[in-house]
Design a protein around this motif. Structure first.
Motif, PDB file in Angstrom:
ATOM      1  N   TRP A  17       7.322   7.177   4.853  1.00 29.66           N
ATOM      2  CA  TRP A  17       8.230   8.326   4.940  1.00 29.66           C
ATOM      3  C   TRP A  17       8.694   8.744   3.552  1.00 29.66           C
ATOM      4  N   HIS A  18       8.580   7.870   2.605  1.00 25.87           N
ATOM      5  CA  HIS A  18       8.886   8.224   1.214  1.00 25.87           C
ATOM      6  C   HIS A  18       7.919   9.300   0.733  1.00 25.87           C
ATOM      7  N   LYS A  19       6.621   9.095   1.014  1.00 30.24           N
ATOM      8  CA  LYS A  19       5.623  10.094   0.616  1.00 30.24           C
ATOM      9  C   LYS A  19       5.805  11.397   1.381  1.00 30.24           C
ATOM     10  N   LEU A  20       6.115  11.266   2.679  1.00 36.68           N
ATOM     11  CA  LEU A  20       6.261  12.468   3.502  1.00 36.68           C
ATOM     12  C   LEU A  20       7.444  13.319   3.035  1.00 36.68           C
ATOM     13  N   MET A  21       8.525  12.673   2.664  1.00 31.67           N
ATOM     14  CA  MET A  21       9.705  13.425   2.236  1.00 31.67           C
ATOM     15  C   MET A  21       9.540  14.001   0.840  1.00 31.67           C
ATOM     16  N   SER A  22       8.873  13.229  -0.021  1.00 30.11           N
ATOM     17  CA  SER A  22       8.725  13.683  -1.405  1.00 30.11           C
ATOM     18  C   SER A  22       7.542  14.617  -1.591  1.00 30.11           C
ATOM     19  N   GLY A  23       6.606  14.585  -0.622  1.00 32.78           N
ATOM     20  CA  GLY A  23       5.397  15.392  -0.772  1.00 32.78           C
ATOM     21  C   GLY A  23       4.448  14.841  -1.814  1.00 32.78           C
ATOM     22  N   ASP A  24       4.660  13.574  -2.197  1.00 36.88           N
ATOM     23  CA  ASP A  24       3.835  12.939  -3.235  1.00 36.88           C
ATOM     24  C   ASP A  24       2.601  12.319  -2.597  1.00 36.88           C
ATOM     25  N   GLU A  25       1.485  13.018  -2.660  1.00 35.47           N
ATOM     26  CA  GLU A  25       0.243  12.517  -2.069  1.00 35.47           C
ATOM     27  C   GLU A  25      -0.713  11.957  -3.121  1.00 35.47           C
ATOM     28  N   ASN A  58       0.811  -1.217   0.000  1.00 37.94           N
ATOM     29  CA  ASN A  58       0.000   0.000   0.000  1.00 37.94           C
ATOM     30  C   ASN A  58       0.844   1.266   0.000  1.00 37.94           C
ATOM     31  N   THR A  59       2.117   1.147   0.348  1.00 40.98           N
ATOM     32  CA  THR A  59       3.013   2.310   0.339  1.00 40.98           C
ATOM     33  C   THR A  59       4.292   1.945  -0.391  1.00 40.98           C
ATOM     34  N   PRO A  60       4.963   2.928  -0.968  1.00 43.06           N
ATOM     35  CA  PRO A  60       6.248   2.629  -1.626  1.00 43.06           C
ATOM     36  C   PRO A  60       7.289   2.118  -0.653  1.00 43.06           C
ATOM     37  N   ASP A  61       7.224   2.567   0.610  1.00 42.98           N
ATOM     38  CA  ASP A  61       8.199   2.136   1.613  1.00 42.98           C
ATOM     39  C   ASP A  61       8.112   0.635   1.849  1.00 42.98           C
ATOM     40  N   GLN A  62       6.887   0.136   2.010  1.00 43.61           N
ATOM     41  CA  GLN A  62       6.702  -1.293   2.236  1.00 43.61           C
ATOM     42  C   GLN A  62       7.187  -2.104   1.041  1.00 43.61           C
ATOM     43  N   LYS A  92       2.006  29.304  15.884  1.00 48.45           N
ATOM     44  CA  LYS A  92       2.633  30.617  15.714  1.00 48.45           C
ATOM     45  C   LYS A  92       2.429  31.162  14.304  1.00 48.45           C
ATOM     46  N   GLY A  93       1.700  30.409  13.480  1.00 50.88           N
ATOM     47  CA  GLY A  93       1.375  30.928  12.158  1.00 50.88           C
ATOM     48  C   GLY A  93       2.216  30.402  11.018  1.00 50.88           C
ATOM     49  N   GLU A  94       3.151  29.490  11.298  1.00 51.13           N
ATOM     50  CA  GLU A  94       3.969  28.939  10.217  1.00 51.13           C
ATOM     51  C   GLU A  94       3.137  27.960   9.376  1.00 51.13           C
ATOM     52  N   ASP A  95       3.457  27.924   8.076  1.00 47.81           N
ATOM     53  CA  ASP A  95       2.703  27.068   7.146  1.00 47.81           C
ATOM     54  C   ASP A  95       3.403  25.713   7.031  1.00 47.81           C
ATOM     55  N   ILE A  96       2.972  24.792   7.837  1.00 45.14           N
ATOM     56  CA  ILE A  96       3.543  23.440   7.818  1.00 45.14           C
ATOM     57  C   ILE A  96       2.411  22.453   7.573  1.00 45.14           C
ATOM     58  N   ASP A  97       2.558  21.689   6.521  1.00 44.68           N
ATOM     59  CA  ASP A  97       1.507  20.737   6.132  1.00 44.68           C
ATOM     60  C   ASP A  97       1.725  19.414   6.865  1.00 44.68           C
ATOM     61  N   LEU A  98       0.838  19.096   7.791  1.00 43.91           N
ATOM     62  CA  LEU A  98       0.931  17.857   8.572  1.00 43.91           C
ATOM     63  C   LEU A  98      -0.151  16.844   8.206  1.00 43.91           C
ATOM     64  N   GLU A  99      -0.957  17.175   7.202  1.00 41.60           N
ATOM     65  CA  GLU A  99      -2.137  16.358   6.917  1.00 41.60           C
ATOM     66  C   GLU A  99      -1.779  14.906   6.615  1.00 41.60           C
ATOM     67  N   LEU A 100      -0.798  14.691   5.759  1.00 42.18           N
ATOM     68  CA  LEU A 100      -0.453  13.329   5.362  1.00 42.18           C
ATOM     69  C   LEU A 100       0.078  12.522   6.539  1.00 42.18           C
ATOM     70  N   LEU A 101       0.968  13.120   7.341  1.00 41.22           N
ATOM     71  CA  LEU A 101       1.531  12.407   8.486  1.00 41.22           C
ATOM     72  C   LEU A 101       0.449  12.086   9.512  1.00 41.22           C
ATOM     73  N   LEU A 102      -0.419  13.053   9.821  1.00 43.03           N
ATOM     74  CA  LEU A 102      -1.478  12.816  10.801  1.00 43.03           C
ATOM     75  C   LEU A 102      -2.446  11.732  10.330  1.00 43.03           C
ATOM     76  N   SER A 112      10.027   2.127   8.495  1.00 40.76           N
ATOM     77  CA  SER A 112      10.463   2.475   7.138  1.00 40.76           C
ATOM     78  C   SER A 112      11.354   3.714   7.100  1.00 40.76           C
ATOM     79  N   LEU A 113      11.520   4.389   8.214  1.00 41.80           N
ATOM     80  CA  LEU A 113      12.322   5.627   8.234  1.00 41.80           C
ATOM     81  C   LEU A 113      13.800   5.392   7.947  1.00 41.80           C
ATOM     82  N   PRO A 114      14.465   4.417   8.599  1.00 40.19           N
ATOM     83  CA  PRO A 114      15.905   4.251   8.329  1.00 40.19           C
ATOM     84  C   PRO A 114      16.209   3.998   6.855  1.00 40.19           C
TER      85      PRO A 114
END
Length: 876
Positions: free
Chosen positions: A203-211, A86-90, A173-183, A639-641
């Motif tokens: 973590w492959h998707k999280l790092m690449s931003g490929d949703e 289901n994920t590229p990491d797996q 504090k108002g910074e634009d950080i997208d956490l949707e995929l990780l959450l 899958s992080l390492p």
């Protein structure tokens, strides 16, 4: 000619008298011969299961395919390992684990090729992205770098949720950080842990931003097994080891990935298993049905035993003949046993029923045997000659597999003739049928049926004519299904996997192949093929040399400077289960108190999930809690390492040229000895559809006739098979016609038999179209059997009509008609039950054979006699 027949009859009388006089020595000699033949066959008969040898190597497209195999042998007889998740990491982690464990298996596999394990796809992977894609990746990594750096140093639940706390604080504090995929993935991990299911955060998707990419994600490992084609199942040990290794590594349980096996070797292996499984079931059903039919049809246990002994003895001698003259059977010629049983038993049935009829008429055993041999012998000889001719007609064709089958089966017909006129009379002399009189009850009650073809000849001919006109329209629509996947059991894993890959043009294993002589010709070919509307894309060696390398290397250098050292050993201190619970509880409380949670449903969902997860954990015993915490931490961080290692390696990218490509990759696309470049052509359409496949192949061949590959082989092989059968049936029809004209006393009888045979053929073709049974590589083998049965039945009916016609014209009440019925029923009972085989090719053969034999039976028992009505005594 008449003198020749009289001489032959005298020889037959002398021969049968000799057999009866010395029946015991004949039986003893037969036993000795059978033992010697069986031992010779057992020690010398080989098996060649290589399907490539089925068609002549002299065909133009076969020459091109052989040249391709010579230049690139690593592409033949492969097992394609498809790792899905289901994920590229797996998928990546499972494929790498399996690959590392396959490398030592050198006794089973000549080569183990996993593209993503090559240095070029590790160290220079980022060079294969477009410049814009690479810049987007760099921007995304720059955004998460502060958080990623912290997690890199502490790859535990503590580090992950500390990173999330920092991210939540930054968001507040108002910074634009997208956490949707990780959450989202953390919520899914909680659910999977509760249900004890394998799951991994990507973590492959999280790092690449490929949703946007969607499952399943696939990795491919290509294996070339060491196959022994003298074995019935050449790939058995290889398939068994792959499945065993997958279980040992617990890939599905621990990683959540699925390993599927396909490719030419896997497809052939599972297909052979399906055929074997279907044949075993068919053998039991065949034995039961044939025994019942023969007991009813012959009406004597002794006659059944004598028939079966004769059949088995003839089959043993035919197998020895095949061993002596051919040596190795192929996957088609092995069917000689089925054809022999279907036709060889007919000779014994006709003989036994004539013998039975004469015994009922009051003849003693010796005279009944002699008269049966004389009366039936001539028609049996004619049947053997015409049927053997039908089989031999396949020998001059390019279909080598069927040519061998024709030679063995043709010889088997003469062996059956000799055995029927030698061993069977000796057996009947030893165990004669008991003296008894025929009651005639059935004959008196249904006597109108026995003369039906004559009393209702006009109606029968009219109905037959109308049926011919109607069914001829359908018969002209008969088609050949050249998709070999349609012959196999659709529940086989290899078939389902292959079909899934074919459905997507990017992964289709059915591609066209052209070899370019030198780089310049390769470029010319590519330029031409790129213009074709049915070509989706082309792939060749130059596609592994990325464009814009200077710009990309500059971006990668910036990324390396920004991200720093990602391979530093993390400072992980081991957490106990209570510490893990406390980390989760603390983060849940933070979410509960955060103003973001009230406005963002995803944060609220995570807070609620974590809260209930922690509460449930507090109530569990220590063992259950330990398993839950371990599973949850693994699902989040396992899958992080691997992704950090991959990312770190990709930051060491350097220029790629043809000269520094890895040898394993270079050899699959370029043969330096012949200066041959391999060009792979992907179809735009799903070529599981036969029409789409033919359009694709014809368009490629019009552009360059040197194209090869699976689609081309399927189309060309089917065309060759069709041509072979057209040639063979033309030769067979011509030779059978000549035999009938020469050997039949009444020359017009040839026309009657051929007309009845043609009618049966039209009926069979029309019904097969109506019932949706196309011709294919498997069921065409049934056609010579149907032809043989049709000719044999016609000869027996005509012979009885001309030589021993009952005075009351009850032709269908004679032993000849009964023998035709019993023979047809045994054939349908023995081979027709293959229609229930899980292997669809075998099943289609059983269906076509059942239809063909049934139509032949109707034609020879009703239409042929109705054509003879004017030949009845007193009618001429």
């Amino acid at each position: 000619m008449k003198q020749l027949r009289n001489t032959a009859l005298q020889y037959m009388k002398n021969w049968i008298d000799l057999v009866q006089r010395f029946n015991i020595p004949v039986l003893l000699f037969s036993i000795l011969l059978a033992v010697l033949a069986l031992n010779y066959t057992k020690n010398n008969l080989g098996m060649n299961t290589d399907t490539k040898d089925m068609l002549s190597a002299d065909l133009a497209w076969r020459q091109l395919d052989l040249e391709y195999e010579k230049n690139f042998p690593q592409y033949t007889d492969n097992i394609l390992v498809v790792v899905e998740a289901n994920t590229p990491d797996q998928a990546l982690d499972a494929a790498d684990l399996l690959y590392q464990n396959l490398l030592p298996e050198t006794t089973l596999f000549k080569s183990v090729y996993y593209p993503n394990a090559l240095s070029i796809f590790k160290e220079s992977a980022l060079l294969f992205l477009d410049v814009d894609e690479l810049q987007d990746l760099a921007d995304n990594l720059a955004t998460i770098q502060p958080f990623l750096g912290r997690l890199t140093q502490d790859q535990t639940l503590r580090g992950l949720f500390a990173m999330l706390e920092d991210a939540i604080d930054a968001r507040e504090k108002g910074e634009d950080i997208d956490l949707e995929l990780l959450l989202t993935q953390i919520n899914e991990a909680i659910t999977a842990t509760r249900h004890q299911e394998a799951y991994r955060v990507s973590w492959h998707k999280l790092m690449s931003g490929d949703e946007d990419s969607k499952a399943p994600y696939r990795e491919f490992i290509i294996l070339q097994p060491r196959l022994d084609y003298s074995s019935l199942l050449p790939a058995a040990s290889h398939m068994q080891r792959l499945k065993q290794l997958t279980r040992e590594l617990r890939i599905e349980e621990n990683i959540g990935a699925k390993v599927r096996l396909t490719g030419s070797a896997a497809l052939a292996h599972e297909d052979l298993l399906s055929v074997t499984r279907g044949t075993e079931i068919a053998m039991v059903m065949a034995f039961t049905l044939v025994s019942i039919i023969m007991m009813v049809g012959l009406g004597s246990f002794r006659l059944v035993v004598a028939t079966l002994i004769t059949l088995v003895f003839g089959l043993i001698l035919t197998a020895a003949f095949a061993t002596l003259t051919v040596g190795k059977l192929n996957l088609i010629s092995v069917a000689f046993a089925v054809l022999y049983i279907g036709l060889g038993v007919d000779f014994a049935i006709h003989y036994c029923l004539r013998y039975r009829e004469l015994r009922f008429e009051g003849l003693d055993n010796v005279n009944a045997i002699r008269e049966s041999s004389i009366n039936v012998g001539s028609s049996l000889f004619l049947c053997a000659a015409t049927t053997a001719t039908g089989f031999f007609a396949f020998m001059p064709t390019d279909y080598d597999g069927v040519a061998e089958l024709g030679w063995i089966s043709g010889g088997g017909m003469f062996i059956s003739l000799i055995v029927t006129l030698t061993l069977l009379p000796a057996l009947l002399k030893l165990m004669p049928m008991a003296d008894k009189q025929q009651t005639g009850t059935f004959g008196r009650r249904f006597s109108w049926l026995f003369v039906l073809p004559f009393t209702q000849s006009r109606k029968i001919k009219l109905i037959a004519l109308v049926a011919v006109i109607v069914l001829l329209g359908f018969a002209t629509q008969i088609r050949f299904d050249y998709n070999t996947l349609n012959l196999q059991d659709q529940s086989n894993e290899s078939v389902q996997t292959y079909q899934d890959l074919l459905a997507e043009s990017d992964t289709s294993p059915w591609t066209g192949i052209i070899l370019g002589n030198g780089k310049q010709e390769a470029l010319t070919i590519i330029d031409k093929l790129q213009q074709l509307p049915l070509v989706d894309k082309l792939l060749w060696l130059a596609d592994f040399i990325p464009e814009d390398q200077d710009d990309k290397l500059a971006i990668i250098e910036e990324m390396s400077f920004l991200l720093g050292d990602l391979t530093a050993e993390p400072q992980n201190s081991r957490l106990n289960d209570q510490q893990r619970l406390q980390i989760l509880e603390r983060f849940s409380e933070k979410l509960q108190n955060s103003p973001l949670t009230r406005s963002e449903p995803l944060l609220l969902e995570l807070q609620q999930n974590l809260s209930s997860f922690v509460d449930a954990g507090k109530n569990e015993n220590s063992d259950v809690l330990a398993k839950q915490m371990s599973r949850f931490e693994r699902s989040l961080l396992d899958s992080l390492p691997g992704r950090l290692e991959t990312l770190s390696a990709s930051l060491d990218a350097d220029y790629i040229t043809e000269e520094n490509l890895p040898p394993q990759l270079l050899q699959r696309w370029y043969n330096a000895q012949g200066d041959r470049y391999l060009i792979e052509i992907y179809p735009r359409e799903n070529i599981q559809d036969n029409d789409a496949m033919r359009r694709f192949v014809e368009q490629l061949q019009a552009a360059d006739p040197r194209v090869v590959g699976s689609p081309v082989i399927n189309i060309e092989a089917s065309d060759a098979v069709i041509k072979a059968f057209q040639q063979a049936f033309s030769y067979a029809l011509l030779m059978i016609t000549l035999f009938l004209l020469v050997l039949l006393v009444h020359k017009r009888d040839t026309l009657y038999i051929l007309a009845s045979l043609l009618t049966a053929a039209i009926f069979t073709g029309g019904l097969s179209v109506i019932l949706g049974i196309p011709l294919n590589f498997a069921n065409v083998i049934a056609l010579p059997l149907i032809l043989g049965i049709g000719v044999d039945s016609g000869i027996h009916i005509l012979h009885r009509f001309r030589t021993a016609m009952p005075t009351d014209n009850s032709l269908l009440g004679t032993s000849s008609a009964r023998a035709v019925i019993v023979s047809a029923m045994t054939t349908m009972g023995s081979i027709g039950n293959l229609a229930f085989s899980p292997q669809l090719g075998t099943a289609s053969m059983g269906k076509l054979l059942t239809i063909g034999v049934a139509m032949t039976l109707i034609s020879m028992l009703l239409i042929l006699p109705s054509l003879l009505v004017n030949q009845l005594p007193g009618e001429e």
